[in-house]
Motif scaffolding. Structure first.
Motif, PDB file in Angstrom:
ATOM      1  N   LEU A 106       0.814  -1.212   0.000  1.00  0.00           N
ATOM      2  CA  LEU A 106       0.000   0.000   0.000  1.00  0.00           C
ATOM      3  C   LEU A 106       0.846   1.261   0.000  1.00  0.00           C
ATOM      4  CD1 LEU A 106      -2.756   1.368   0.125  1.00  0.00           C
ATOM      5  CD2 LEU A 106      -2.666   1.169   2.626  1.00  0.00           C
ATOM      6  N   ILE A 107       1.835   1.324   0.913  1.00  0.00           N
ATOM      7  CA  ILE A 107       2.590   2.569   1.015  1.00  0.00           C
ATOM      8  C   ILE A 107       3.572   2.752  -0.142  1.00  0.00           C
ATOM      9  CG2 ILE A 107       2.407   2.572   3.529  1.00  0.00           C
ATOM     10  CD1 ILE A 107       5.447   1.976   3.568  1.00  0.00           C
ATOM     11  N   GLY A 108       3.985   1.652  -0.790  1.00  0.00           N
ATOM     12  CA  GLY A 108       4.834   1.800  -1.967  1.00  0.00           C
ATOM     13  C   GLY A 108       4.127   2.615  -3.034  1.00  0.00           C
ATOM     14  N   PRO A 109       2.963   2.177  -3.494  1.00  0.00           N
ATOM     15  CA  PRO A 109       2.214   2.985  -4.467  1.00  0.00           C
ATOM     16  C   PRO A 109       1.839   4.368  -3.951  1.00  0.00           C
ATOM     17  CG  PRO A 109       1.409   0.728  -4.476  1.00  0.00           C
ATOM     18  CD  PRO A 109       2.379   0.838  -3.322  1.00  0.00           C
ATOM     19  N   ILE A 110       1.505   4.485  -2.637  1.00  0.00           N
ATOM     20  CA  ILE A 110       1.156   5.792  -2.082  1.00  0.00           C
ATOM     21  C   ILE A 110       2.347   6.743  -2.150  1.00  0.00           C
ATOM     22  CG2 ILE A 110       0.660   7.009   0.074  1.00  0.00           C
ATOM     23  CD1 ILE A 110      -1.266   4.814   0.807  1.00  0.00           C
ATOM     24  N   SER A 111       3.519   6.255  -1.769  1.00  0.00           N
ATOM     25  CA  SER A 111       4.714   7.092  -1.773  1.00  0.00           C
ATOM     26  C   SER A 111       5.056   7.559  -3.181  1.00  0.00           C
ATOM     27  CB  SER A 111       5.890   6.310  -1.171  1.00  0.00           C
ATOM     28  OG  SER A 111       7.044   7.113  -1.103  1.00  0.00           O
ATOM     29  N   ILE A 112       4.992   6.653  -4.135  1.00  0.00           N
ATOM     30  CA  ILE A 112       5.266   7.010  -5.528  1.00  0.00           C
ATOM     31  C   ILE A 112       4.230   8.011  -6.027  1.00  0.00           C
ATOM     32  CG2 ILE A 112       5.520   6.116  -7.871  1.00  0.00           C
ATOM     33  CD1 ILE A 112       6.146   3.351  -6.440  1.00  0.00           C
ATOM     34  N   ALA A 113       2.964   7.738  -5.704  1.00  0.00           N
ATOM     35  CA  ALA A 113       1.878   8.615  -6.161  1.00  0.00           C
ATOM     36  C   ALA A 113       2.000  10.015  -5.584  1.00  0.00           C
ATOM     37  CB  ALA A 113       0.526   8.005  -5.780  1.00  0.00           C
ATOM     38  N   SER A 114       2.500  10.132  -4.345  1.00  0.00           N
ATOM     39  CA  SER A 114       2.628  11.467  -3.743  1.00  0.00           C
ATOM     40  C   SER A 114       3.554  12.357  -4.564  1.00  0.00           C
ATOM     41  CB  SER A 114       3.125  11.353  -2.299  1.00  0.00           C
ATOM     42  OG  SER A 114       4.462  10.881  -2.249  1.00  0.00           O
ATOM     43  N   GLY A 115       4.638  11.772  -5.079  1.00  0.00           N
ATOM     44  CA  GLY A 115       5.526  12.542  -5.943  1.00  0.00           C
ATOM     45  C   GLY A 115       4.867  12.919  -7.251  1.00  0.00           C
ATOM     46  N   ALA A 116       4.088  11.988  -7.808  1.00  0.00           N
ATOM     47  CA  ALA A 116       3.413  12.264  -9.077  1.00  0.00           C
ATOM     48  C   ALA A 116       2.306  13.300  -8.909  1.00  0.00           C
ATOM     49  CB  ALA A 116       2.843  10.965  -9.639  1.00  0.00           C
ATOM     50  N   VAL A 117       1.551  13.210  -7.815  1.00  0.00           N
ATOM     51  CA  VAL A 117       0.487  14.189  -7.550  1.00  0.00           C
ATOM     52  C   VAL A 117       1.100  15.571  -7.321  1.00  0.00           C
ATOM     53  CG1 VAL A 117      -1.311  14.879  -5.913  1.00  0.00           C
ATOM     54  CG2 VAL A 117      -1.154  12.501  -6.664  1.00  0.00           C
ATOM     55  N   PRO A 124      -9.697  16.829 -12.629  1.00  0.00           N
ATOM     56  CA  PRO A 124      -9.540  15.570 -13.369  1.00  0.00           C
ATOM     57  C   PRO A 124      -8.293  15.554 -14.249  1.00  0.00           C
ATOM     58  CG  PRO A 124     -11.824  16.314 -13.466  1.00  0.00           C
ATOM     59  CD  PRO A 124     -11.023  17.436 -12.892  1.00  0.00           C
ATOM     60  N   GLN A 125      -7.974  16.704 -14.837  1.00  0.00           N
ATOM     61  CA  GLN A 125      -6.775  16.777 -15.675  1.00  0.00           C
ATOM     62  C   GLN A 125      -5.510  16.599 -14.838  1.00  0.00           C
ATOM     63  OE1 GLN A 125      -7.557  20.649 -17.453  1.00  0.00           O
ATOM     64  NE2 GLN A 125      -8.137  19.695 -19.410  1.00  0.00           N
ATOM     65  N   LEU A 126      -5.487  17.174 -13.631  1.00  0.00           N
ATOM     66  CA  LEU A 126      -4.333  17.020 -12.758  1.00  0.00           C
ATOM     67  C   LEU A 126      -4.138  15.551 -12.369  1.00  0.00           C
ATOM     68  CD1 LEU A 126      -4.730  20.125 -10.409  1.00  0.00           C
ATOM     69  CD2 LEU A 126      -3.081  19.817 -12.263  1.00  0.00           C
ATOM     70  N   LYS A 127      -5.208  14.862 -12.088  1.00  0.00           N
ATOM     71  CA  LYS A 127      -5.112  13.436 -11.757  1.00  0.00           C
ATOM     72  C   LYS A 127      -4.585  12.643 -12.946  1.00  0.00           C
ATOM     73  CE  LYS A 127      -8.848  13.584  -8.329  1.00  0.00           C
ATOM     74  NZ  LYS A 127      -7.934  13.500  -7.174  1.00  0.00           N
ATOM     75  N   MET A 128      -5.018  12.992 -14.142  1.00  0.00           N
ATOM     76  CA  MET A 128      -4.556  12.289 -15.333  1.00  0.00           C
ATOM     77  C   MET A 128      -3.060  12.532 -15.565  1.00  0.00           C
ATOM     78  SD  MET A 128      -5.203  10.186 -17.649  1.00  0.00           S
ATOM     79  CE  MET A 128      -6.960  10.073 -17.302  1.00  0.00           C
ATOM     80  N   ILE A 129      -2.601  13.760 -15.308  1.00  0.00           N
ATOM     81  CA  ILE A 129      -1.171  14.061 -15.441  1.00  0.00           C
ATOM     82  C   ILE A 129      -0.362  13.189 -14.488  1.00  0.00           C
ATOM     83  CG2 ILE A 129       0.592  15.826 -15.013  1.00  0.00           C
ATOM     84  CD1 ILE A 129      -1.427  17.903 -15.997  1.00  0.00           C
ATOM     85  N   ALA A 130      -0.827  13.062 -13.248  1.00  0.00           N
ATOM     86  CA  ALA A 130      -0.122  12.243 -12.267  1.00  0.00           C
ATOM     87  C   ALA A 130      -0.105  10.776 -12.686  1.00  0.00           C
ATOM     88  CB  ALA A 130      -0.783  12.388 -10.896  1.00  0.00           C
ATOM     89  N   ILE A 131      -1.206  10.281 -13.194  1.00  0.00           N
ATOM     90  CA  ILE A 131      -1.282   8.878 -13.638  1.00  0.00           C
ATOM     91  C   ILE A 131      -0.317   8.624 -14.790  1.00  0.00           C
ATOM     92  CG2 ILE A 131      -2.784   7.195 -14.775  1.00  0.00           C
ATOM     93  CD1 ILE A 131      -5.108   8.404 -13.132  1.00  0.00           C
ATOM     94  N   PHE A 175      -6.095  10.262  -4.987  1.00  0.00           N
ATOM     95  CA  PHE A 175      -6.168  10.922  -3.683  1.00  0.00           C
ATOM     96  C   PHE A 175      -5.368  12.221  -3.678  1.00  0.00           C
ATOM     97  CE2 PHE A 175      -6.773   6.368  -2.808  1.00  0.00           C
ATOM     98  CZ  PHE A 175      -8.006   6.420  -2.169  1.00  0.00           C
ATOM     99  N   SER A 176      -5.656  13.098  -2.683  1.00  0.00           N
ATOM    100  CA  SER A 176      -4.961  14.381  -2.578  1.00  0.00           C
ATOM    101  C   SER A 176      -3.572  14.189  -1.978  1.00  0.00           C
ATOM    102  CB  SER A 176      -5.756  15.347  -1.701  1.00  0.00           C
ATOM    103  OG  SER A 176      -5.728  14.926  -0.342  1.00  0.00           O
ATOM    104  N   LEU A 177      -2.711  15.169  -2.186  1.00  0.00           N
ATOM    105  CA  LEU A 177      -1.350  15.087  -1.676  1.00  0.00           C
ATOM    106  C   LEU A 177      -1.323  15.062  -0.150  1.00  0.00           C
ATOM    107  CD1 LEU A 177       1.696  15.128  -2.230  1.00  0.00           C
ATOM    108  CD2 LEU A 177       1.592  17.630  -2.213  1.00  0.00           C
ATOM    109  N   ALA A 178      -2.149  15.879   0.488  1.00  0.00           N
ATOM    110  CA  ALA A 178      -2.166  15.934   1.956  1.00  0.00           C
ATOM    111  C   ALA A 178      -2.550  14.583   2.552  1.00  0.00           C
ATOM    112  CB  ALA A 178      -3.119  17.024   2.435  1.00  0.00           C
ATOM    113  N   GLU A 179      -3.565  13.935   1.977  1.00  0.00           N
ATOM    114  CA  GLU A 179      -3.996  12.629   2.478  1.00  0.00           C
ATOM    115  C   GLU A 179      -2.909  11.580   2.248  1.00  0.00           C
ATOM    116  OE1 GLU A 179      -7.388  13.615   4.331  1.00  0.00           O
ATOM    117  OE2 GLU A 179      -6.723  11.547   4.117  1.00  0.00           O
TER     118      GLU A 179
END
Length: 450
Positions: free
Chosen positions: A107-118, A133-140, A354-358
């Motif tokens: 769980l935290i592996g993907p969360i940690s990576i996603a935090s940088g992308a978000v 929605p566009q910001l989420k797509m950029i992160a993905i 998810f949001s960066l803060a969360e």
């Protein structure tokens, strides 16, 4: 021993000290501080938020000594999985504790990576007002791009790490130079009344600031996850861990003071792109856009470095037979984990909703509950059972760094939001349940028959 032979045969020790240091620094110096400085200011209500960075640096250094000693003792890819298993007993409680680390890593592996992308996506809004929605797509898209970039041998990755790290450090130095040449002490140290009064709100705010700083300092352990691919690991792993902490701590503190000496903190705490605002105030809009572009490079480099480290953990566990064998697959020519890398890359893309803060809060709380506290205990247990080896790194002033790290982790948990702590507790409970079901089927500890 057989498992160690497998790792030695398939993973190439092709990354030297500079590559290892770069992998750490890229993980640490990402978009985090460029986005979280306003969060820390808001948490403490003024420039006294620098206390959070100072205490966070002390915590990171003490915890880094724990990682350095464990990484020197067991220089294999997988990091904490090996440390916890050996410390608590590979045929007893260590099986459960190391499994819980693996469980939370999924769980935290993907969360940690996603935090940088978000973070990357949010900062890209400096150039264009993207919709949510566009910001989420950029992160993905960034997560999937990193998966493609890392699908190659470790030698080329080490070289790329050095190149990107150079750009990152140059950006930070530019910020520090700009602040130093336009330094206004009255702004930098404009503390509000009763800023340091030890009230309940002060301690809770400080806890939030330390949590934020801990996230930004995080990454000094990245080299431990790829220990099986590091040259001369008993020396280079501790060096990479401790040098990166000291360097980044000095860098962050200098950046904070530089920014607050130019931007009033009451304005800065509401900024969505604080470095861009800072550079714009000094050099104008074109320079601000250039700084933002460099920060995007830094955040991309950070996200890809985190993916590199976490992708090795399920692989190491699968090689030891504690995880599905599909995660042990490696590329026949490139000699790097394939299934594990793909899982982390796709998982991180999914977490970008998810949001960066969360993401930051849940990440730090879960890591503290299921990994950081256990590792502090692990290094004590291993010291008691083993003889002194001159080739291994041994932390100075032991056991003081361990005690400081433990107090720091407990303080973060005590001052965190209950809902984030609840996520960690539920994750731990579900991991214990899953482990017991599997252990009963395999007749492993604690169901092994005498």
């Amino acid at each position: 021993m057989a498992n160690q032979a497998v790792r030695a045969e398939h993973l190439e020790r092709g990354m030297g000290l500079w590559g290892a240091l770069s992998a750490n620094l890229l993980n640490m110096v990402g978009v985090g501080p460029f986005l979280t400085i306003p969060l820390a200011l808001a948490a403490m209500g003024g420039p006294q938020a620098m206390l959070g960075w100072i205490f966070g640096a002390v915590l990171a250094l003490c915890d880094g000594m724990v990682w350095a000693e464990l990484g020197s003792r067991m220089p294999d890819s997988g990091g904490s999985y090996h440390y916890l298993s050996q410390a608590f007993g590979p045929n007893s409680a260590g099986r459960l504790i190391s499994f819980l680390f693996l469980w939370q890593t999924l769980l935290i592996g993907p969360i940690s990576i996603a935090s940088g992308a978000v973070g990357f996506a949010e900062y890209s809004s400096v150039f264009h007002p993207f919709s949510p929605p566009q910001l989420k797509m950029i992160a993905i898209v960034l997560c999937l791009l990193n998966l493609v970039v890392l699908y190659r041998p470790i030698r080329s990755i080490g070289t790329l790490s050095v190149v990107v790290m150079t750009a990152v450090v140059a950006t930070c130095c530019w910020i520090i130079f700009a602040g130093a040449s336009h330094f206004h002490p009255a702004l930098a140290f404009d503390f509000p009344p009763h800023a340091f009064h030890p009230s309940r709100s002060f301690w809770i705010g400080l806890g939030s600031a330390v949590l934020i700083a801990t996230y930004d300092y995080g990454g000094y352990n990245n080299v431990c996850y790829i220990g099986g691919e590091i040259k001369n690991p008993r020396r280079n792993i501790p060096r990479a861990v401790l040098i990166s902490i000291l360097f980044v701590a000095a860098l962050y503190l200098a950046m904070n003071i530089a920014i607050l000496s130019v931007l009033p903190w009451r304005e800065a705490m509401h900024s969505k792109a604080i470095v861009a605002d800072f550079i714009h105030a000094i050099y104008g809009s074109y320079a601000a856009k250039l700084a933002s572009l460099l920060i995007l490079v830094a955040s991309w480099g950070s996200a890809y470095a985190i993916l590199l480290g976490y992708s090795r953990i399920p692989y190491a566990a699968a090689v030891d037979g504690q995880f599905p064998g599909v995660f042990a697959r490696i590329h026949p020519r490139g000699h790097f984990p394939t299934t594990s890398l793909i899982y982390m890359g796709i998982g991180s893309a999914l977490m970008c909703i998810f949001s960066l803060a969360e993401l930051i809060s849940i990440l730090i709380v879960i890591q503290t509950l299921l990994q950081s506290i256990a590792q502090c205990i692990a290094v004590v247990l291993l010291r008691r059972r083993s003889k002194s080896d001159p080739e291994l790194f041994r932390m100075p002033f032991y056991p003081l760094p361990v005690a400081i790290a433990l107090v720091g982790w407990v303080y973060i948990i005590a001052t965190s939001e209950w809902k984030h702590v609840a996520v960690g507790v539920v994750l731990a409970a579900s991991g214990v349940g899953f482990y017991l079901i599997q252990a009963r089927k395999k007749e492993e500890w604690p169901f092994r028959q005498a």
